[in-house]
Write an enzyme that holds these catalytic residues in place. Structure first.
Site, PDB file in Angstrom:
ATOM      1  N   TYR A  55     -20.620   1.569 -17.642  1.00 56.33           N
ATOM      2  CA  TYR A  55     -20.016   1.406 -16.317  1.00 56.33           C
ATOM      3  C   TYR A  55     -21.100   1.354 -15.246  1.00 56.33           C
ATOM      4  O   TYR A  55     -21.710   2.369 -14.908  1.00 56.33           O
ATOM      5  CB  TYR A  55     -19.047   2.549 -16.011  1.00 56.33           C
ATOM      6  CG  TYR A  55     -17.873   2.675 -16.966  1.00 56.33           C
ATOM      7  CD1 TYR A  55     -17.483   1.619 -17.784  1.00 56.33           C
ATOM      8  CD2 TYR A  55     -17.152   3.863 -17.053  1.00 56.33           C
ATOM      9  CE1 TYR A  55     -16.422   1.741 -18.662  1.00 56.33           C
ATOM     10  CE2 TYR A  55     -16.077   3.989 -17.928  1.00 56.33           C
ATOM     11  CZ  TYR A  55     -15.719   2.929 -18.727  1.00 56.33           C
ATOM     12  OH  TYR A  55     -14.659   3.053 -19.600  1.00 56.33           O
ATOM     13  N   SER A 203      -6.041   2.298 -18.475  1.00 58.37           N
ATOM     14  CA  SER A 203      -5.251   1.270 -17.789  1.00 58.37           C
ATOM     15  C   SER A 203      -3.753   1.529 -17.911  1.00 58.37           C
ATOM     16  O   SER A 203      -2.978   0.619 -18.233  1.00 58.37           O
ATOM     17  CB  SER A 203      -5.594  -0.122 -18.312  1.00 58.37           C
ATOM     18  OG  SER A 203      -6.929  -0.458 -18.013  1.00 58.37           O
ATOM     19  N   LEU A 205      -1.707   1.759 -15.681  1.00 56.29           N
ATOM     20  CA  LEU A 205      -1.011   1.019 -14.629  1.00 56.29           C
ATOM     21  C   LEU A 205      -1.155  -0.485 -14.826  1.00 56.29           C
ATOM     22  O   LEU A 205      -0.999  -1.259 -13.881  1.00 56.29           O
ATOM     23  CB  LEU A 205      -1.552   1.434 -13.248  1.00 56.29           C
ATOM     24  CG  LEU A 205      -1.452   2.929 -12.952  1.00 56.29           C
ATOM     25  CD1 LEU A 205      -2.014   3.243 -11.567  1.00 56.29           C
ATOM     26  CD2 LEU A 205      -0.008   3.406 -13.058  1.00 56.29           C
TER      27      LEU A 205
END
Length: 327
Positions: A55, A203, A205
């Site tokens: 990330y 994830s 959502l």
């Protein structure tokens, strides 16, 4: 106080915080707001923080080190290794699950995180060229060395999970799971439950689709990776936006937000489910935590479970197989 769930005998908040978006993938990030969001999460009882070395190519781990100065013992900290970044773009270019890579990766992560151990260390993607037994064997050695508390896998198949667990206990499986992403329910979820492995959905959502916050590609930043996903393209996007109306109707009935309905649906899937919705803003963090208080009816759960989105789910690095070569 936020509800707690268990991973390898440790209490963690039933809702974690995915920190990826604070460094990459979802448009520009605000360092100050990201730090304040992490601080607010801890204040509200969220103690399960999720990051990875890929990330921002280490940026996210360094951000967490800054946020956790003097507070490391307050959190259950998870990071990952195994995705190799392209040196020019920083985007994933392959997987490396070799023992040599894993041993070097943990040392680099611990240095960036400014800690002597992480509580949970995932193999971010199985390396199709390395037997999972070899990768997990190396991860088990890191537990013995005190550098990690437990071993996890991410986006692994049921067969890979079984092979891995035969070598060393697997504490958690992280995979995409949401109202719109249900493929792991057929084999992966039952396998994890048989083996006592916690399920950590990322994830939850639907990468923002279930919130209604980005209803067209024009709403997304130019560097937002969702522009590349099938569910966000043309006719698929239009069809999926129409489906989210059903989620909005349930939310309105409960005086809640669509995102809260999506999280509540996942929480209702079992006590071994610990979603890690990602956000880089305090407003959405607080909204997500409030979802813990939302109780959906059987009719709500049935209606949500019947939704079938247009377009395939494409796992991050979907071109990397979820199985590995035989040992």
């Amino acid at each position: 106080m936020i509800e707690k769930r268990m991973i390898v005998g440790q209490e963690v908040s039933a809702l974690g915080l995915g920190c990826m978006g604070m460094s990459t993938a979802y448009g520009e990030a605000d360092r100050g707001e990201s730090l304040r969001t992490i601080d607010r999460a801890l204040e509200l009882g969220v103690n399960f923080l999720d990051t990875a070395d890929i990330y921002g190519v280490g940026h996210n781990e360094r951000l967490l080190a800054e946020a956790l100065k003097g507070r490391r013992d307050e959190v259950f900290l998870a990071t990952k290794c195994g995705i190799v970044p392209n040196p020019q773009s920083g985007f994933p270019s392959g997987a490396d699950g070799s023992p040599e890579y894993i041993r070097g990766a943990i040392d680099r992560s611990l240095q960036r995180l400014e800690t002597d151990h992480v509580d949970l260390y995932y193999l971010h993607r199985p390396d199709p060229q390395v037997p999972i037994e070899e990768s997990v064997g190396a991860l088990g050695e890191l537990v013995a060395a005190g550098k990690i508390g437990a071993v996890g896998l991410s986006e692994a198949s049921a067969d890979t999970i079984r092979r891995a667990a035969a070598v060393y206990p697997i504490a958690a499986l992280q995979s995409e799971w949401s109202v719109f992403s249900r493929d792991i329910e057929a084999q992966v979820v039952p396998t994890c439950r048989e083996l006592g492995i916690a399920l950590v959905p990322y994830s939850p959502l639907g990468r923002g689709m279930l919130t209604g916050s980005a209803e067209a590609l024009t709403d997304l930043a130019a560097n937002d990776f969702r522009r590349t996903l099938p569910r966000w393209q043309a006719e698929n996007l239009d069809a999926n936006i129409r489906l989210t109306a059903a989620i909005r109707d349930i939310a309105d009935k409960h005086d809640a937000q669509p995102a809260q309905v999506a999280i509540a649906w996942l929480i209702a899937q079992g006590d071994d489910v610990i979603p890690i919705p990602g956000t880089k803003r305090r407003t959405y963090l607080e909204q997500n935590i409030d979802a813990m208080n939302l109780v959906l009816s059987a009719a709500d759960l049935e209606a949500l479970g019947a939704l079938v989105p247009a377009g395939d789910r494409v796992p991050d690095m979907g071109w990397v197989m979820r199985d590995t070569v035989a040992r």
